[in-house]
Design a protein around this motif. Structure first.
Motif, PDB file in Angstrom:
ATOM      1  N   MET A   1      14.490  25.264   2.416  1.00  0.00           N
ATOM      2  CA  MET A   1      16.221  24.613   2.254  1.00  0.00           C
ATOM      3  C   MET A   1      16.556  26.417   1.271  1.00  0.00           C
ATOM      4  SD  MET A   1      19.282  23.502   3.275  1.00  0.00           S
ATOM      5  CE  MET A   1      20.743  22.706   2.367  1.00  0.00           C
TER       6      MET A   1
ATOM      7  N   THR B   1      15.853  29.292   2.677  1.00  0.00           N
ATOM      8  CA  THR B   1      16.873  29.544   3.551  1.00  0.00           C
ATOM      9  C   THR B   1      17.534  30.309   2.609  1.00  0.00           C
ATOM     10  OG1 THR B   1      16.014  27.905   4.887  1.00  0.00           O
ATOM     11  CG2 THR B   1      18.215  28.587   5.250  1.00  0.00           C
ATOM     12  N   SER B   2      18.234  29.654   1.703  1.00  0.00           N
ATOM     13  CA  SER B   2      19.318  30.453   0.856  1.00  0.00           C
ATOM     14  C   SER B   2      18.544  31.639   0.005  1.00  0.00           C
ATOM     15  CB  SER B   2      19.668  29.210  -0.020  1.00  0.00           C
ATOM     16  OG  SER B   2      18.257  29.166  -1.232  1.00  0.00           O
TER      17      SER B   2
ATOM     18  N   ILE C   1      19.522  34.129   2.884  1.00  0.00           N
ATOM     19  CA  ILE C   1      20.559  34.623   2.936  1.00  0.00           C
ATOM     20  C   ILE C   1      21.205  35.199   1.629  1.00  0.00           C
ATOM     21  CG2 ILE C   1      23.284  33.975   3.304  1.00  0.00           C
ATOM     22  CD1 ILE C   1      22.165  31.363   4.648  1.00  0.00           C
ATOM     23  N   GLY C   2      20.934  35.059   0.505  1.00  0.00           N
ATOM     24  CA  GLY C   2      21.005  35.480  -0.612  1.00  0.00           C
ATOM     25  C   GLY C   2      21.176  37.307  -0.597  1.00  0.00           C
TER      26      GLY C   2
ATOM     27  N   VAL D   1      19.660  39.166   2.630  1.00  0.00           N
ATOM     28  CA  VAL D   1      20.950  39.547   3.026  1.00  0.00           C
ATOM     29  C   VAL D   1      21.853  39.968   2.765  1.00  0.00           C
ATOM     30  CG1 VAL D   1      21.776  39.355   5.160  1.00  0.00           C
ATOM     31  CG2 VAL D   1      19.349  38.289   4.623  1.00  0.00           C
ATOM     32  N   ALA D   2      23.160  38.782   2.068  1.00  0.00           N
ATOM     33  CA  ALA D   2      24.204  39.056   1.616  1.00  0.00           C
ATOM     34  C   ALA D   2      24.291  40.310   0.444  1.00  0.00           C
ATOM     35  CB  ALA D   2      24.818  37.909   0.910  1.00  0.00           C
ATOM     36  N   ALA D   3      23.089  40.257  -0.255  1.00  0.00           N
ATOM     37  CA  ALA D   3      23.094  41.478  -1.461  1.00  0.00           C
ATOM     38  C   ALA D   3      23.069  42.829  -1.107  1.00  0.00           C
ATOM     39  CB  ALA D   3      22.036  40.990  -2.227  1.00  0.00           C
TER      40      ALA D   3
ATOM     41  N   LEU E   1      23.369  43.700   2.574  1.00  0.00           N
ATOM     42  CA  LEU E   1      25.024  43.884   3.210  1.00  0.00           C
ATOM     43  C   LEU E   1      25.984  45.132   1.983  1.00  0.00           C
ATOM     44  CD1 LEU E   1      25.107  40.897   5.468  1.00  0.00           C
ATOM     45  CD2 LEU E   1      24.285  43.715   6.253  1.00  0.00           C
ATOM     46  N   THR E   2      26.111  44.053   1.294  1.00  0.00           N
ATOM     47  CA  THR E   2      27.122  44.358   0.246  1.00  0.00           C
ATOM     48  C   THR E   2      26.867  45.955  -0.466  1.00  0.00           C
ATOM     49  OG1 THR E   2      27.398  42.285  -1.762  1.00  0.00           O
ATOM     50  CG2 THR E   2      28.915  41.697   0.138  1.00  0.00           C
TER      51      THR E   2
ATOM     52  N   ALA F   1      18.675  36.694  -6.019  1.00  0.00           N
ATOM     53  CA  ALA F   1      19.586  37.914  -5.942  1.00  0.00           C
ATOM     54  C   ALA F   1      21.244  37.878  -6.452  1.00  0.00           C
ATOM     55  CB  ALA F   1      20.101  36.647  -3.892  1.00  0.00           C
ATOM     56  N   ILE F   2      21.645  38.022  -7.024  1.00  0.00           N
ATOM     57  CA  ILE F   2      23.049  37.771  -6.903  1.00  0.00           C
ATOM     58  C   ILE F   2      22.464  39.269  -8.573  1.00  0.00           C
ATOM     59  CG2 ILE F   2      24.430  37.271  -9.013  1.00  0.00           C
ATOM     60  CD1 ILE F   2      24.718  34.751  -8.240  1.00  0.00           C
TER      61      ILE F   2
ATOM     62  N   ALA G   1      22.009  42.526  -6.351  1.00  0.00           N
ATOM     63  CA  ALA G   1      23.173  42.763  -5.587  1.00  0.00           C
ATOM     64  C   ALA G   1      23.029  43.954  -7.144  1.00  0.00           C
ATOM     65  CB  ALA G   1      23.451  41.652  -4.681  1.00  0.00           C
TER      66      ALA G   1
END
Lengths: 90, 90
Positions: free
Chosen positions: B1, B4-5, B8-9, B11-13, B15-16, B62-63, B66
């Motif tokens: 879990m 996974t998160s 995703i973090g 991937v989000a970082a 992409l944006t 991740a934050i 990004a």
């Protein structure tokens, strides 16, 4: 410390979402998407959706708040862009 | 879990941040900022800085990842915009 970080999170959420609003309003109002990049908006919308999923995973309200609004706005712009490409070719 | 998160973090970082790169490269290369809004970029840059501070507060890699890259790109665009306003008036 926790309240301070929560406040900073919501200030961040408000600022980045606000900065995106004028473009969203303009596009939804005028339906003019000729100057917008399909690839850029596709990547951005997918990224915002991932941030939203990430926020849900780590149960972070500021991230969920910011990215659910931004996702709705970005997806609306993308929808108008794709509609324009399919009907008018741009 | 948790893995996974984290994925995703990141991937989000990716992409944006990627979706913001073409604008940053174009502006830094051409130094043309006439079509960019000073208020929008000021609010966006301040927002990204707040997300970066928030990421440091909640120790979220991740934050931090990004928003440190996006902050550097957004601040560079803002710097060119302010320089152009001061020297050329736009």
């Amino acid at each position: 410390m926790q309240i301070t970080s929560e406040i900073i999170g919501y200030v961040a959420a408000t600022l980045t979402t606000s900065s995106f609003l004028p473009q969203a309003i303009l596009t939804i109002k005028t339906r003019d998407t000729e100057g917008l990049s399909l690839s850029m908006y596709s990547i951005f919308t997918a990224g915002v959706l991932c941030w939203l999923i990430y926020g849900i995973f780590i149960s972070d309200k500021a991230i969920i708040f910011a990215n659910s609004i931004t996702f709705l706005l970005a997806a609306s712009i993308l929808f108008v862009k794709i509609y324009n490409i399919l009907t008018k070719g741009n």
